[in-house]
Scaffold this active site. Structure first.
Site, PDB file in Angstrom:
ATOM      1  N   ASP A  43       0.857  -1.196   0.000  1.00 40.18           N
ATOM      2  CA  ASP A  43       0.000   0.000   0.000  1.00 40.18           C
ATOM      3  C   ASP A  43       0.890   1.242   0.000  1.00 40.18           C
ATOM      4  OD1 ASP A  43      -2.327   1.601   0.126  1.00 40.18           O
ATOM      5  OD2 ASP A  43      -2.358   1.585   2.311  1.00 40.18           O
ATOM      6  N   SER A  44       0.255   2.402  -0.073  1.00 38.13           N
ATOM      7  CA  SER A  44       1.009   3.667   0.011  1.00 38.13           C
ATOM      8  C   SER A  44       1.395   3.978   1.448  1.00 38.13           C
ATOM      9  CB  SER A  44       0.126   4.806  -0.501  1.00 38.13           C
ATOM     10  OG  SER A  44      -1.045   4.869   0.306  1.00 38.13           O
ATOM     11  N   TYR A  76      -1.294   8.402  -2.386  1.00 39.93           N
ATOM     12  CA  TYR A  76      -1.542   7.928  -3.752  1.00 39.93           C
ATOM     13  C   TYR A  76      -2.796   8.567  -4.345  1.00 39.93           C
ATOM     14  CZ  TYR A  76       1.984   4.226  -4.298  1.00 39.93           C
ATOM     15  OH  TYR A  76       3.147   3.526  -4.472  1.00 39.93           O
ATOM     16  N   GLY A  77      -3.711   8.964  -3.489  1.00 39.53           N
ATOM     17  CA  GLY A  77      -4.959   9.571  -3.960  1.00 39.53           C
ATOM     18  C   GLY A  77      -4.754  10.904  -4.650  1.00 39.53           C
ATOM     19  N   CYS A 137      -4.528  -1.666  -1.882  1.00 37.16           N
ATOM     20  CA  CYS A 137      -4.766  -0.233  -2.100  1.00 37.16           C
ATOM     21  C   CYS A 137      -5.733  -0.102  -3.270  1.00 37.16           C
ATOM     22  CB  CYS A 137      -3.431   0.435  -2.427  1.00 37.16           C
ATOM     23  SG  CYS A 137      -3.570   2.169  -2.909  1.00 37.16           S
ATOM     24  N   CYS A 164     -11.303   2.699   0.481  1.00 38.51           N
ATOM     25  CA  CYS A 164      -9.870   2.960   0.664  1.00 38.51           C
ATOM     26  C   CYS A 164      -9.467   2.081   1.840  1.00 38.51           C
ATOM     27  CB  CYS A 164      -9.641   4.429   0.993  1.00 38.51           C
ATOM     28  SG  CYS A 164      -7.985   4.789   1.614  1.00 38.51           S
TER      29      CYS A 164
HETATM   30  N1  DGL Z   1      -4.914   2.993   1.011  1.00 43.59           N
HETATM   31  C1  DGL Z   1      -5.130   3.562  -0.245  1.00 43.59           C
HETATM   32  C2  DGL Z   1      -6.372   3.105  -0.959  1.00 43.59           C
HETATM   33  O1  DGL Z   1      -6.914   2.086  -0.642  1.00 43.59           O
HETATM   34  C3  DGL Z   1      -4.568   4.875  -0.680  1.00 43.59           C
HETATM   35  C4  DGL Z   1      -4.408   6.007   0.278  1.00 43.59           C
HETATM   36  C5  DGL Z   1      -3.579   7.135  -0.329  1.00 43.59           C
HETATM   37  O2  DGL Z   1      -2.344   6.988  -0.350  1.00 43.59           O
HETATM   38  O3  DGL Z   1      -4.163   8.125  -0.794  1.00 43.59           O
HETATM   39  O4  DGL Z   1      -6.802   3.731  -1.883  1.00 43.59           O
END
Ligand code: DGL
Length: 268
Positions: free
Chosen positions: A13-14, A45-46, A77, A185
């Site tokens: 994940d991020s 990542y968003g 993620c 998320c």
């Molecule tokens: N945990 C992530 C997801 O399921 C991303 C969170 C992020 O880094 O913005 O989308």
């Protein structure tokens, strides 16, 4: 599978969100070796461009699958899974499991409207729009994208309580408008109780964690016998130094991990 040999599973994940998926998988498959990798250098990542995200996830996952002789990869993620899965599956011979918003089960549960709470990127992805088009079962799906909510989950894992007033404000646009909310998320199950309190008793929260664990179990059962030694504690790597490392390591220790080690991305 016996206790002296097992499979190596990479969960990616991020940030710490994928730990919600790890917990579901581990509850179903307690005897696997887990390697958790998070790309905190490029978090969140968003808010990352799809091109950069694709290049980074690809590179990081390839680095660690080789380093740890991984048998199965979980992209824990939603934001990454909506774009990286085809390329990863093209390059790897091992199974790659992704996580996408649970629109289908949520829509089947709903008698009213559904909310999708996710990152700003996930709610605009073509993949998500197609998921809603094909599986919303005639229900209206209200989209709410927020990085602040993701930050709150990161903070909670470092011992900081969620500010309920701030949370209520963030969730205000969907409050009293839906009877089911999708936690789209992987960070959000970490603050599920708080989200549930903010939205009220009438709203059912749905996430993909358990379905992912069932999928991983089915795939593991199909793998050939392995001779990899069982190891404890589980390993965890970041791509950059973490903030509040001590507090984070305390939470990670409770989940069965050794302290975070930095393993920078190479060649991107
Ligand atoms: N945990 C992530 C997801 O399921 C991303 C969170 C992020 O880094 O913005 O989308």
């Amino acid at each position: 599978m016996n206790t002296s040999s097992t499979y190596n599973v990479l969960v990616f994940d991020s940030g710490v969100g994928g730990l919600s998926v790890f917990q579901e998988i581990q509850a179903m498959l307690p005897n696997l070796n887990y390697v958790y990798v998070f790309d905190n250098e490029a978090y969140p990542y968003g808010e990352l461009s799809p091109e950069i995200l694709l290049a980074r996830v690809n590179q990081i996952v390839l680095q660690h699958t080789q380093k740890h002789q991984i048998d199965l990869v979980v992209i824990a993620c939603n934001t990454a899974s909506t774009i990286v899965l085809p390329k990863l599956r093209e390059q790897l011979t091992i199974p790659v499991v992704g996580v996408v918003p649970a629109i289908k089960p949520a829509s089947l549960l709903s008698n009213d409207s559904v909310a999708l709470i996710a990152t700003p990127a996930t709610i605009t992805r073509k993949y998500t729009k197609e998921l809603v088009r094909d599986f919303a079962n005639g229900k209206t799906v209200e989209m709410l994208g927020s990085t602040k909510l993701v930050d709150m989950a990161e903070q909670k894992l470092r011992g900081k309580a969620v500010d309920s007033q701030e949370l209520s404000q963030l969730l205000e646009p969907i409050c009293n408008r839906v009877d089911v909310a999708v936690l789209g998320c992987t960070h959000f199950p970490l603050i599920k109780e708080e989200i549930g309190q903010a939205l009220g008793k009438g709203v059912t929260l749905v996430d993909s964690g358990e379905a992912i664990a069932r999928r991983v179990k089915a795939l593991i059962l199909q793998l050939e016998a392995t001779t990899k030694p069982a190891q404890r504690p589980h390993l965890i790597y970041s791509t950059a130094p973490t903030w509040q490392e001590g507090a984070l390591n305390n939470s990670l220790h409770k989940l069965g991990f050794s302290p975070v080690k930095i393993f920078p991305i190479q060649g991107v």
